[in-house]
Every structure is written in structure tokens, then in C-alpha cells.
Write an enzyme that holds these catalytic residues in place. Structure first.
Site, PDB file in Angstrom:
ATOM      1  N   LYS A 110       0.802  -1.220   0.000  1.00  0.00           N
ATOM      2  CA  LYS A 110       0.000   0.000   0.000  1.00  0.00           C
ATOM      3  C   LYS A 110       0.836   1.271   0.000  1.00  0.00           C
ATOM      4  CE  LYS A 110      -2.664  -0.987   3.493  1.00  0.00           C
ATOM      5  NZ  LYS A 110      -3.658  -0.844   4.521  1.00  0.00           N
ATOM      6  N   GLY A 140       9.341  -1.432  10.869  1.00  0.00           N
ATOM      7  CA  GLY A 140       8.658  -0.172  11.160  1.00  0.00           C
ATOM      8  C   GLY A 140       9.637   0.928  11.539  1.00  0.00           C
TER       9      GLY A 140
END
Ligand code: ADP
Ligand code: MG
Length: 393
Positions: free
Chosen positions: A197, A373
Site C-alpha cells: 500500500k 517499522g
């Protein structure tokens, strides 16, 4: 890096509380990939050699603030002991009398691993009481958990309110490599951004505009860019609410004269399945009802050349659904190019690291970040709380 490291503090005879990232994958209670455990070994060995008593803590999985038997740290302790060839004591708790006692009894050159910090809801809340209890065990805090540095939790940030904080060697290496590449890269500097995404990575794409010479886009997120350029993406994964933003990004890269490359051909299929029929088409030729699942051969050849010749490469996010062999070719070709590149090559992102493993070229990469992350937020130019708490020199 201007931060204090374990080498800048006197650890001899001290108790040192070390936050490590032992958040490893488990299957049937066994550690299936010990990369993260191995990555913390240099710091642990240094502390042992320099006569410290080492108290280790980490989270493991997502127990959501409760004790989950299958997420206890016992198999991690066992694997660490095997790697080090040393005894690793293990506490079944992070607080309480027994843990306190185990800490008191711990001698120089010994190791104690605390239980999964996320068994406590206080961990994620960065509860000061919990942080203080942990900090009370030790004289010095060493943060070596780069993979958790983007989280302001009790064990990554809170403890630093009570005892001096220094970086471990893994933390130092991650910061050094990522910041030198971002802030003073060799040119041409090429970034490859892929994955499912666009919304996960808009911040990175925006931050890189001032840094890179070429931005290569692939994976599911390319679909949203292609839609912004007016192509019919059929049933492909497209984030409709991000099409305008994608258009703006294309425009800004244009205005700045920074090359932004999108796929010119795509591998499409009717279904995201192993046995699905698939074919390669140009970007304007997606059949009705089909979806793009990989970059095409012409695209990957073009990307290959640019990546191979780069002086610095940052790669985050696969070029397609690489978990399925028929849609892995683009990602494998890019992995091969990164491996052949003689410049500084950096991989961030868990799936990208897995792709490099799958391609069998992990040993040809300059740096594979241990933080998915965390490395993403670093590339976004954000300040990571777990790094901020480490004292400046
Ligand atoms: P990383 O972990 O390296 O940051 P991401 O988690 O952002 O990467 O993205 C990886 C996921 O993106 C993979 O599971 C892959 O299957 C998926 N993906 C890549 N290309 C596509 C696509 N065209 N359509 C749907 N999913 C995709
Ligand atoms: Mg991922």
C-alpha cells in the site's frame, strides 16, 4: 552518531539493563529465525567481557498486556544460551519478589533474561511506575532494540528517566548506516519503494524527494500511481483515496527534476493464487477483471540496470506478491540487482528482507536493517523515541 554507546560508559561491576529486540518468529514454541538474537550478541558479549551483570528484556509477539504461555521467553533464552555458549538465567516475570531476588543474586559476567515485557499493559502505556521498577534493577540502561525504537514504551523509553542511557552496538550500527546514507549519500542514490500500500509509505516517498536521484516504484502501491496517470487498473489493489496524493507526488518529483520511475509493464492474473493463469501486459493493457501482481520483464530489466549502477541503494517493499512464485520474478530480479550493486545497499522492511533471503543474496547486501517499522520511520525523517532517550556525548 553523537550518542553515547556502551563503550563510553564504565560498565565494570555494574548491573546493566539491556533492551534487546528478541521479537523472533516462533513455530510450535521453537525459534524459527534467530537473526535478531544474533544481532544483539556483540553488545551482550562486550558487556560480559567488561565485567558487567547483564539483565536483558524484550517483547515477543502481541500478548496484548496478558500472560500468554506460548509467548514466554524460555525458548529465546535457550537459543541465546546456545549461541553464546553461556548460561542464560530466565525470570518468569518482569517485576515481583522473585525477579528482584534473581537480579540481586546476579553476578558480574552473568546473564538474566526477563519475561516478555508485553505481558504487562504498563509496557505499551509507558507507565512510569513499571519503568521505574525495571530501572531500579540496574545502574545503566543500554538500548540495543532498534526494531522497537519507534515505540515509546516503558522498556524502550520510560526506563531512561531513571538511569543513564547508552546505545548498544546494533543500535549504533543501524543509526550510523541509515543516517549516513540518508544525509550524505554517494550519488547516484536510488530508492526502491514497493509493498502493498502507498498509504504506508507516503511519508518515506515525500522525505526522499530531497535526497535521491531516482525513485523506483513497484508492488501494489504502483497501481495507485498508475491510476493517477490515468490507466485503468482493473481489479488491482488501488487506494482510491490516495490517487490525488499520488498525482501530487508525481508532479513534485517532476518539478524538482528527480526521476520517479513507474512500471511500464505488469504481470496480471485473475486471482492472487498459485495456480491462477497469468500473463504480462503493458500498463495500458490490463484485461477486464484481472489484477496486477508483479512488475513485468521490461520494467524489471530497466530497474535492474539503474540499481546495479547506483552508488547507494535503499530498498523497502517487494515489487509484487513475491510469496507466490509466479509473481516473484520482479522482486527476485531487483534483489539480484541490489546484490550486484557495488554501492552501499540497504534493505529495510520485513518482507523485503525475506525477499532477499528467498533470492539467496542476503550475504551480498551491505546492510539489512533489523527494524521494519523503525527503519521506515527513520526513512520518513522522523525522530525515533527510543533513539531520542539515548544521551548525547
Ligand atoms: P515490507 O515488509 O518490506 O515493508 P510491505 O509489508 O509494505 O513490505 O509489503 C509486502 C506485501 O506487499 C507482500 O505481502 C506482498 O505480497 C504485497 N504486495 C506486493 N505487490 C502487491 C500487489 N501488486 N498486489 C497486492 N499485494 C502486493
Ligand atoms: Mg511487511
Amino acid at each position: 552518531m553523537n550518542k553515547m554507546t556502551v563503550k563510553d560508559v564504565d560498565v565494570s561491576g555494574k548491573k546493566v539493563l539491556v533492551r534487546v529486540d528478541f521479537n523472533v518468529p516462533l513455530k510450535d514454541g521453537e525459534v524459527t529465525d534467530d537473526t535478531r538474537i544474533r544481532a544483539a550478541v556483540p553488545t551482550i558479549e562486550y558487556l560480559l567481557k567488561n565485567n558487567a551483570a547483564v539483565i536483558l528484556m524484550s517483547h515477543l509477539g502481541r500478548p496484548k498486556g496478558e500472560v500468554k504461555e506460548e509467548l514466554r521467553m524460555d525458548s529465546v533464552a535457550q537459543r541465546l544460551a546456545d549461541i553464546l555458549g553461556e548460561e542464560v538465567k530466565k525470570s518468569d516475570d518482569c517485576t515481583g519478589q522473585e525477579t528482584k531476588h534473581a537480579v540481586q543474586e546476579l553476578k558480574a559476567k552473568e546473564i538474566l533474561l526477563l519475561e516478555n515485557t508485553r505481558f504487562y499493559p504498563e509496557e505499551k502505556k509507558n507507565d512510569p511506575g513499571f519503568a521505574k521498577e525495571l530501572a531500579n534493577y540496574a545502574d545503566i540502561f543500554v538500548n540495543d532494540a532498534f526494531g522497537a525504537a519507534h515505540r515509546a514504551h516503558a522498556s524502550t523509553v520510560g526506563v531512561a528517566d531513571y538511569i543513564p542511557a547508552a546505545a548498544g552496538f546494533l543500535m549504533k550500527k543501524e543509526i550510523d548506516v541509515l543516517s549516513s546514507t540518508l544525509n550524505s549519500p554517494e550519488h547516484p542514490f536510488v530508492a526502491i519503494i514497493g509493498g502493498a500500500k502507498i498509504s504506508d509509505k507516503i511519508g518515506v516517498i515525500e522525505n526522499l524527494i530531497d535526497k535521491v536521484d531516482t525513485l523506483i516504484i513497484g508492488g501494489g502501491m504502483a497501481n495507485t500511481f498508475l491510476k493517477a496517470k490515468g490507466y485503468d487498473m482493473g481489479e488491482s489493489l488501488v487506494e482510491d483515496d490516495k490517487v490525488n496524493q499520488a498525482e501530487e507526488i508525481i508532479q513534485r518529483y517532476n518539478e524538482k527534476g528527480v526521476e520517479l520511475l513507474l512500471p511500464v509493464d505488469l504481470v496480471i492474473a485473475e486471482k492472487m493464487q498459485e495456480d491462477a493463469d497469468y500473463k504480462t501486459v503493458e500498463v495500458d493493457g490490463i484485461s477486464k477483471g484481472w489484477k496486477a501482481l508483479d512488475i513485468g520483464e521490461e520494467t524489471s530489466k530497466k530497474y535492474f540496470k539503474i540499481i546495479k549502477e547506483a552508488a547507494a541503494v535503499v530498498w523497502n517493499g517487494p515489487m509484487g506478491v513475491f510469496e507466490i512464485d509466479n509473481f516473484a520474478k520482479g522482486t527476485m530480479k531487483v534483489a539480484e540487482a541490489v546484490a550486484l550493486c557495488k554501492g552501499k545497499t540497504i534493505i529495510g522492511g520485513g518482507d523485503s528482507a525475506a525477499a532477499v533471503e528467498k533470492a539467496g543474496v542476503a550475504d551480498k547486501i551491505f546492510h539489512i536493517s533489523t527494524g521494519g517499522g523503525a527503519s521506515l520511520e527513520f526513512l520518513e525523517g522522523k525522530e525515533l523515541p527510543g533513539i531520542s532517550v539515548i544521551q548525547e556525548k
